[in-house]
Write a protein that holds these residues in place. Sequence first.
Motif, PDB file in Angstrom:
ATOM      1  N   ASN A 193      42.058  34.813  45.105  1.00 25.64           N
ATOM      2  CA  ASN A 193      40.798  34.825  44.369  1.00 25.64           C
ATOM      3  C   ASN A 193      39.792  33.917  45.064  1.00 25.64           C
ATOM      4  O   ASN A 193      40.150  32.835  45.535  1.00 25.64           O
ATOM      5  CB  ASN A 193      41.015  34.343  42.935  1.00 25.64           C
ATOM      6  N   ALA A 201      35.680  32.233  45.067  1.00 29.42           N
ATOM      7  CA  ALA A 201      34.486  31.908  44.289  1.00 29.42           C
ATOM      8  C   ALA A 201      33.457  31.283  45.220  1.00 29.42           C
ATOM      9  O   ALA A 201      33.794  30.433  46.055  1.00 29.42           O
ATOM     10  CB  ALA A 201      34.819  30.936  43.155  1.00 29.42           C
ATOM     11  N   PHE A 226      33.262  29.432  50.396  1.00 29.38           N
ATOM     12  CA  PHE A 226      33.998  29.905  49.232  1.00 29.38           C
ATOM     13  C   PHE A 226      35.192  28.990  48.967  1.00 29.38           C
ATOM     14  O   PHE A 226      35.790  28.454  49.904  1.00 29.38           O
ATOM     15  CB  PHE A 226      34.546  31.324  49.472  1.00 29.38           C
ATOM     16  N   THR A 227      35.531  28.834  47.691  1.00 27.98           N
ATOM     17  CA  THR A 227      36.822  28.242  47.348  1.00 27.98           C
ATOM     18  C   THR A 227      37.824  29.384  47.248  1.00 27.98           C
ATOM     19  O   THR A 227      37.454  30.546  47.020  1.00 27.98           O
ATOM     20  CB  THR A 227      36.769  27.502  46.002  1.00 27.98           C
ATOM     21  N   HIS A 238      44.021  33.737  39.579  1.00 21.38           N
ATOM     22  CA  HIS A 238      42.698  33.707  38.953  1.00 21.38           C
ATOM     23  C   HIS A 238      42.711  32.807  37.728  1.00 21.38           C
ATOM     24  O   HIS A 238      43.539  32.947  36.842  1.00 21.38           O
ATOM     25  CB  HIS A 238      42.287  35.121  38.541  1.00 21.38           C
ATOM     26  N   ASN A 294      37.960  32.670  33.189  1.00 16.66           N
ATOM     27  CA  ASN A 294      36.531  32.391  33.250  1.00 16.66           C
ATOM     28  C   ASN A 294      35.892  32.927  31.979  1.00 16.66           C
ATOM     29  O   ASN A 294      35.873  34.131  31.748  1.00 16.66           O
ATOM     30  CB  ASN A 294      35.922  33.079  34.485  1.00 16.66           C
ATOM     31  N   ILE A 336      35.075  42.227  38.284  1.00 16.66           N
ATOM     32  CA  ILE A 336      34.955  40.894  38.869  1.00 16.66           C
ATOM     33  C   ILE A 336      34.656  41.011  40.355  1.00 16.66           C
ATOM     34  O   ILE A 336      33.798  40.325  40.899  1.00 16.66           O
ATOM     35  CB  ILE A 336      36.243  40.074  38.642  1.00 16.66           C
ATOM     36  N   ASP A 363      31.368  39.702  42.396  1.00 17.17           N
ATOM     37  CA  ASP A 363      31.470  38.863  43.582  1.00 17.17           C
ATOM     38  C   ASP A 363      30.643  39.460  44.714  1.00 17.17           C
ATOM     39  O   ASP A 363      29.897  38.775  45.396  1.00 17.17           O
ATOM     40  CB  ASP A 363      32.942  38.742  43.982  1.00 17.17           C
ATOM     41  N   ILE A 423      27.288  35.749  35.824  1.00 17.48           N
ATOM     42  CA  ILE A 423      28.107  35.215  36.916  1.00 17.48           C
ATOM     43  C   ILE A 423      27.916  33.715  37.095  1.00 17.48           C
ATOM     44  O   ILE A 423      28.882  32.974  37.280  1.00 17.48           O
ATOM     45  CB  ILE A 423      27.766  35.927  38.251  1.00 17.48           C
ATOM     46  N   THR A 424      26.663  33.256  37.061  1.00 21.39           N
ATOM     47  CA  THR A 424      26.368  31.875  37.477  1.00 21.39           C
ATOM     48  C   THR A 424      25.811  30.984  36.372  1.00 21.39           C
ATOM     49  O   THR A 424      25.693  29.772  36.565  1.00 21.39           O
ATOM     50  CB  THR A 424      25.325  31.882  38.622  1.00 21.39           C
TER      51      THR A 424
END
Length: 553
Positions: free
Chosen positions: A406, A408, A425-426, A431, A434, A445, A449, A491-492
């Motif tokens: 996964n 992010a 990205f991490t 997962h 969230n 998802i 992304d 998303i953010t």
Amino acid sequence: MKPNTKYAKSGEVNIAYQVFGSGAIDLVYIPGWISNIDLMWACPELVNFLNELGKIARVILFDKRGTGLSDRVLGFPTLEERMDDIRAVMDAVNSEKAVLFGHSEGGSVSALFAATYPNRTISLIAFGIFAKRIYSPNYPWAPTNEERQKVYDMIEKSWGSGDMNLESLAPSKANDKVFMDWLANYFRSGASPSAALTLTKMNTQVDIIDILGSIKVPTLILQRTNDIDVKIEEGRFIAERIQGAKLVELEGNDHLFWAGNTQEVLEEMKSFILNVRPKLVYEKQLFTIIVGRLISLEANSASLRKHINACVKRFSGNAVQYNEETFTVTFNGPSKAVLCSIDLVEMIHSLNGKLNIGIHIRECYADHCISKETENLATSILKQSQPNQVLLTQTVKNLLIGVNLNFAIFNTIFDVVSGDSILLFTVSKKHKPNKLLDGVENDKIVQYDSFLEIVVQVINKNLSNEEFGVVRLCQDIGVSERQLQRKLKEITQKSPNQLISSIRLNHAKELLLSTSYTISEIAFKTGFSNPSYFSKCFKKEFSINPSDLKLKQ
């Protein structure tokens, strides 16, 4: 006459292959989407093409894992596994170096192989290939998410039937019932509906744009001008980014190289194969590099090094450098590097220590991979990371097709050497729940992304344009303001304006930390026409004045 089918072991997977031809040079054919090397010999047009190649080369055919006569596999095959399959087949037939001939999706892994293993690649020939399979502002010819979904639906409902619109792959053969019946049978025999869907979704994730410049072997790009499946602009885009590549634009609209003006295709290939003069040895190749920083542990501990080396060896890496607090490891592919990094973090944590890791991919000298450029980028990544965190660049992430991880979006950094903003990205194995995405399906998802990556790319491209705002952002990504607001909030938790400002300010922070530009210059470079307003926004974002941050350096 059909050659004998044999099997090579690639790890635990059996890869079916055939060898024929009397030429002095080896050529490996990397097929597109789906293949079946036995059924290839039931199509007279394809048989004629292969036999002509066999007059000048020893031709090596194989079915990639999950297709044709090779073992079926669970999930997506990674690009590294695909490269391992090529090497396994070459090793099985004692081929030290070969011409790689990649068709369509097979061209993507061929290109990556040529960049990663140039000393096993005589030259690269690609027909109808793409660098990316989903629309983005920097690659607008690829299908949109909606167009790809139509392909998924077709496979689920009509696999192998007359409703597959196979005529679009070979319009010149649309009225040839024998050929079209063979083509439908070829695909059905190459993969089941679920396997075909899996491979198609894998293709959607392909993105080799950033590694094209690392290909140094002689390269021939063949593309038909009216190919519906892969646009001629894609061939031009790829050829422009590979040093010294030759692009041949052929008339016609067939995506299959063995349909249409096949004689012209053959003549171009034969001339290239027989006349190319590659280097005997390439000093540089593509490496994935991880740099780890140890916290609360002695880096020079013999026991600790033993643990690190054991983990690195398990993933076929090469520990090339140890310093007081850091160590550097190289890999021939990104998935092994990322999986090893996650295991290293877990291992160090079990020893009551902490570790943060940065991962990037670079073309470097095979015998000396560490350079000032590499160290500077690694340091920039590590500055951003937290203890027990693995950060990787977007270039690495784009090559992690098929890896069960996964990702992010984390932040952006500024690469002083290239002058580019690099998205970080991490990465994690599982997962984490969230709240924003509760009840949203996994494929949604992935779409979010992908959408966010496109948004960030557009903003980064317009960082210095003070007039760039929500209206222009909506125009560039092709959505309404209402859609943009809704998606970004989901998303953010940021509005479009907040996201634009945050990305600009993070880029400004990197410039403050890594360059000698004045605060006013940095303000202008990041889209702020008023330095005072820039300083006010910067303090609100980071709780420090830009002048104070500058003084600390």
